[in-house]
Design an enzyme around this catalytic site. Structure first.
Site, PDB file in Angstrom:
ATOM      1  N   ASP A 138      -5.882   2.674  -3.274  1.00 56.71           N
ATOM      2  CA  ASP A 138      -7.145   2.592  -2.543  1.00 56.71           C
ATOM      3  C   ASP A 138      -7.383   3.782  -1.609  1.00 56.71           C
ATOM      4  OD1 ASP A 138      -5.198   1.765  -0.794  1.00 56.71           O
ATOM      5  OD2 ASP A 138      -6.150  -0.123  -0.234  1.00 56.71           O
ATOM      6  N   ARG A 139      -6.349   4.595  -1.382  1.00 58.09           N
ATOM      7  CA  ARG A 139      -6.542   5.780  -0.534  1.00 58.09           C
ATOM      8  C   ARG A 139      -6.664   7.040  -1.382  1.00 58.09           C
ATOM      9  NH1 ARG A 139      -2.946   5.306   4.912  1.00 58.09           N
ATOM     10  NH2 ARG A 139      -3.362   3.105   5.294  1.00 58.09           N
TER      11      ARG A 139
ATOM     12  N   ASP B  90      -1.049   1.734  -3.864  1.00 60.86           N
ATOM     13  CA  ASP B  90      -1.899   0.737  -4.528  1.00 60.86           C
ATOM     14  C   ASP B  90      -3.257   1.275  -4.944  1.00 60.86           C
ATOM     15  OD1 ASP B  90      -2.673   0.945  -1.834  1.00 60.86           O
ATOM     16  OD2 ASP B  90      -3.566  -1.043  -1.848  1.00 60.86           O
TER      17      ASP B  90
ATOM     18  N   LYS C 273     -11.542  -0.163  -0.608  1.00 61.26           N
ATOM     19  CA  LYS C 273     -11.662   1.284  -0.689  1.00 61.26           C
ATOM     20  C   LYS C 273     -11.082   1.711  -2.025  1.00 61.26           C
ATOM     21  CE  LYS C 273      -7.577   1.931   2.313  1.00 61.26           C
ATOM     22  NZ  LYS C 273      -7.299   0.633   2.954  1.00 61.26           N
TER      23      LYS C 273
ATOM     24  N   ASP D 198      -2.677   6.645  -3.003  1.00 61.17           N
ATOM     25  CA  ASP D 198      -1.496   5.973  -2.438  1.00 61.17           C
ATOM     26  C   ASP D 198      -0.901   4.940  -3.403  1.00 61.17           C
ATOM     27  OD1 ASP D 198      -3.493   4.064  -2.193  1.00 61.17           O
ATOM     28  OD2 ASP D 198      -2.706   3.254  -0.314  1.00 61.17           O
TER      29      ASP D 198
ATOM     30  N   SER E  33       0.793  -1.221   0.000  1.00 62.85           N
ATOM     31  CA  SER E  33       0.000   0.000   0.000  1.00 62.85           C
ATOM     32  C   SER E  33       0.831   1.280   0.000  1.00 62.85           C
ATOM     33  CB  SER E  33      -0.958  -0.032   1.184  1.00 62.85           C
ATOM     34  OG  SER E  33      -1.847   1.024   1.116  1.00 62.85           O
ATOM     35  N   HIS E  34       0.719   2.041   1.095  1.00 65.58           N
ATOM     36  CA  HIS E  34       1.374   3.344   1.176  1.00 65.58           C
ATOM     37  C   HIS E  34       2.786   3.231   1.738  1.00 65.58           C
ATOM     38  CE1 HIS E  34      -0.613   2.148   4.776  1.00 65.58           C
ATOM     39  NE2 HIS E  34       0.271   2.861   5.459  1.00 65.58           N
TER      40      HIS E  34
HETATM   41  C1  VG1 Z   1      -3.974   1.224   8.326  1.00 63.44           C
HETATM   42  C2  VG1 Z   1      -5.169   2.118   8.522  1.00 63.44           C
HETATM   43  C3  VG1 Z   1      -6.442   1.361   8.197  1.00 63.44           C
HETATM   44  C4  VG1 Z   1      -6.360   0.782   6.782  1.00 63.44           C
HETATM   45  C5  VG1 Z   1      -5.105  -0.047   6.637  1.00 63.44           C
HETATM   46  C6  VG1 Z   1      -4.904  -0.552   5.230  1.00 63.44           C
HETATM   47  O1  VG1 Z   1      -4.042   0.131   9.221  1.00 63.44           O
HETATM   48  O2  VG1 Z   1      -5.205   2.631   9.813  1.00 63.44           O
HETATM   49  O3  VG1 Z   1      -7.530   2.214   8.341  1.00 63.44           O
HETATM   50  O4  VG1 Z   1      -7.474  -0.012   6.508  1.00 63.44           O
HETATM   51  O5  VG1 Z   1      -3.966   0.724   6.993  1.00 63.44           O
HETATM   52  O6  VG1 Z   1      -4.868   0.496   4.306  1.00 63.44           O
HETATM   53  P1  VG1 Z   1      -3.236   0.091  10.598  1.00 63.44           P
HETATM   54  O7  VG1 Z   1      -3.549  -1.261  11.158  1.00 63.44           O
HETATM   55  O8  VG1 Z   1      -1.802   0.325  10.249  1.00 63.44           O
HETATM   56  O9  VG1 Z   1      -3.759   1.221  11.403  1.00 63.44           O
HETATM   57  V1  VG1 Z   1      -3.877   0.377   2.963  1.00 63.44           V
HETATM   58  O10 VG1 Z   1      -4.167   1.667   1.935  1.00 63.44           O
HETATM   59  O11 VG1 Z   1      -2.438   0.246   3.704  1.00 63.44           O
HETATM   60  O12 VG1 Z   1      -4.342  -1.069   2.262  1.00 63.44           O
HETATM   61 CO    CO Z   2      -3.482   1.408   0.079  1.00 58.44          CO
END
Ligand code: VG1
Ligand code: CO
Length: 565
Positions: free
Chosen positions: A284-285, A282, A380, A280, A114-115
């Site tokens: 989704d954000r 991937d 998302k 981000d 992801s990010h």
């Molecule tokens: C974080 C965020 C959560 C989100 C997750 C995956 O998780 O707080 O809201 O769903 O990342 O997003 P955590 O457990 O680090 O708080 V992504 O865009 O990384 O798939």
């Molecule tokens: Co993401």
């Protein structure tokens, strides 16, 4: 065509437990001999892959091409009949969710962290999604984890590497591999959802006084944004930047917030961009940020819910229910109450929304972590949220022919109706696990003894007084399958309706990351000044009290958070 299946001996690795969204570790960890293979085989050991179709995609980060080949080899040996793979192994997370649903695949494997930054010294991730297109629920991820603890061998076929750059179907050992265009199906989907002519009409008639800029942060969404904003909506090519996906995201941190998406923030301020947005790694954000205007994700989803009628998808299908993750501000609850809709509070992580959507009880939902989406897919969706906002802005301007309506106008109109939930999140990244656990224990002690209940705390910085009305550990019982998820964050509530949440991150790849979420509600009657104030100011007193009650600085050994959003 059958081919030789080889059984390779291996030993379990510690810590292959999927977190909030898949297994995320440093690339170097995944590169250890058998490490990636073990996890992939454990996925296949937890599902029934014989004769199924599986989607493979990801954000194209470093180590993705090798891993796609690994999945093909192991998947084929485990009986997968067909793989649908995004060109060059690339599919944004939302696009992959759509492909799984559209082609009725059994599931999908997404290669993304992801990010989190990418490159040889940064992060990689593997996530399994199920047939509804959403992240595997906990019963599946727990099963995968159990398998990783006892694995003794994995299976591979002997076959040459697949050329991931050639669109079309080929035979691969006993299986078939179809390489698809990464963008096409997703664009078709969005065109069905939004009022593209309305958006185009507004944007092309306001090229000077309503400029748009999208920043891909060198993540996966560049080609998607190019196709939608430039090729479809007709915006100038200067409306997109950093849109070439790179395996290391250009050395940046592909996270759309005010700290990491500084390339967007700077360009918006410098070039008077009315509507800026970023996504981000991937895809989704999302972040919505125009000149002098920032939309918190908690407000964003509430506003989309309020305006849902202007979006053809919701106008036609109706809005069934609304939801947010627990730490997300309650702004969306207020919209649900006003519209008479059912609403839900689920734990952090998108996987908890899927059941509600499948049951037809949820249409629009979001997380404070820049995640917004709907039941059009089961992830998302960054680009979806950005186009939703453009759709709303275009509709608001159609109704206001003489005065240009911008982001801030939409925000203040919303606060006037519903009041405002001031919200902020403090992240303390990569702190020692011992300190983080000690802080959790400290709060638990107060929870168990009730020692903080009804105590009043004065913030020195503002003189504000906060009385603790309760402390609890958030637990969720899924209304559809009745599964229970415990220890999802500690919540301290105050008598004025404010609350503070402490949670350990489940996506970090090193040490522990502590998140502190603060929320303070201001009712519409408070007046313009109170409603349209600065977030940091609005939350100053509460943050001071939260830090004091948790003794966070002492436990974590950190004076300041790594990131404030
Ligand atoms: C974080 C965020 C959560 C989100 C997750 C995956 O998780 O707080 O809201 O769903 O990342 O997003 P955590 O457990 O680090 O708080 V992504 O865009 O990384 O798939
Ligand atoms: Co993401």
């Amino acid at each position: 065509m059958s081919s030789q299946v080889n059984q390779i001996s291996t030993k379990p690795f510690d810590g292959q437990k999927p977190g909030t969204s898949g297994l995320r570790k440093r690339v170097k960890v995944f590169q250890q001999q058998h490490y990636t293979e073990n996890f992939v085989q454990s996925i296949f050991d937890s599902i029934e892959p014989q004769g199924v179709t599986l989607v493979i995609g990801g954000d194209g980060r470093y180590f993705s091409p090798e891993t796609v080949q690994t999945i093909l080899k192991i998947g084929s040996a485990n009986g997968v009949a067909k793989f649908i793979v995004g060109k060059d192994g690339i599919l944004s997370t939302p696009a992959a969710s759509n492909v799984i649903r559209k082609y009725k695949a059994y599931g999908g494997i997404l290669l993304t962290a992801s990010h989190n930054p990418g490159g040889p010294d940064n992060d990689f991730g593997i996530k399994y999604n199920v047939s509804n297109g959403g992240p595997a629920p906990e019963n599946v991820t727990n099963k995968i984890y159990e398998k990783t603890k006892t694995i003794s061998s994995y299976k591979v076929i002997e076959a040459p590497q697949v050329d991931l750059s050639k669109i079309g179907e080929t035979t691969y050992g006993p299986s078939k591999v179809e390489i698809i265009d990464s963008v096409e199906d997703y664009v078709i989907l969005l065109k069905e959802i939004f009022d593209f002519p309305l958006i185009q009409n507004f944007l092309t008639s306001h090229t000077d006084d309503y400029k748009v800029l999208f920043d891909g942060l060198h993540g996966v969404t560049g080609p998607y944004a190019q196709k939608i904003l430039v090729d479809t909506l007709g915006l100038p090519s200067s409306s997109v930047q950093n849109c070439v996906p790179l395996p290391d995201f250009g050395g940046g941190h592909p996270d759309p917030n005010l700290t990491y998406a500084h390339t967007l923030v700077e360009a918006v301020e410098k070039n008077n961009i009315a509507f800026g947005a970023a996504s981000d790694g991937d895809g989704d954000r999302n972040m919505i940020y125009g000149k002098g205007a920032f939309v918190t994700p908690s407000d964003s989803v509430a506003i989309i819910a309020h305006w849902a009628d202007v979006i053809p998808y919701f106008k036609k299908g109706g809005v069934k229910g609304l939801a947010r993750s627990m730490p997300t501000s309650k702004a969306i609850d207020l919209v649900a109450q006003k519209k008479g809709l059912e609403y839900f509070e689920v734990p952090t992580g998108w996987k908890f929304f899927g059941n509600l959507m499948d049951a037809g009880r949820l249409s629009i939902c979001g997380e404070e972590s820049f995640g917004t989406g709907s039941d059009h897919i089961r992830e998302k969706d960054g680009i979806w949220a950005i186009i939703a906002w453009l759709n709303i802005i275009a509709a608001a301007n159609r109704d206001s022919p003489n005065k240009l309506v911008g982001i801030n106008d939409i925000l203040s109109a919303h606060y006037k109706i519903y009041g405002r939930s001031y919200f902020s999140r403090y992240d303390y990244e990569e702190v020692p696990s011992e300190g983080a656990n000690a802080m959790v224990d400290h709060i638990n002690a107060a929870l168990k003894t009730g020692s903080l209940n009804n105590t009043t705390h004065t913030a020195e910085s503002t003189g504000g007084k906060f009385t603790v009305s309760g402390i609890y550990d958030f637990e969720y019982k899924d209304p559809i399958d009745h599964s229970v998820s415990s220890n999802q964050g500690q919540v301290i509530t105050f008598s004025d309706g404010s609350r503070v949440v402490f949670r350990l991150s489940g996506t970090g790849s090193q040490g522990a990351t502590v998140r502190m979420y603060v929320e303070r509600y201001v009712a519409p009657e408070a007046g313009e000044k109170e409603l349209n104030g600065n977030t940091a100011e609005g939350l100053k007193g509460l943050i001071e009290v939260a830090l004091k009650l948790s003794d966070l600085k002492k436990f974590l050994g950190r004076e300041k958070p790594t990131v404030i959003t």
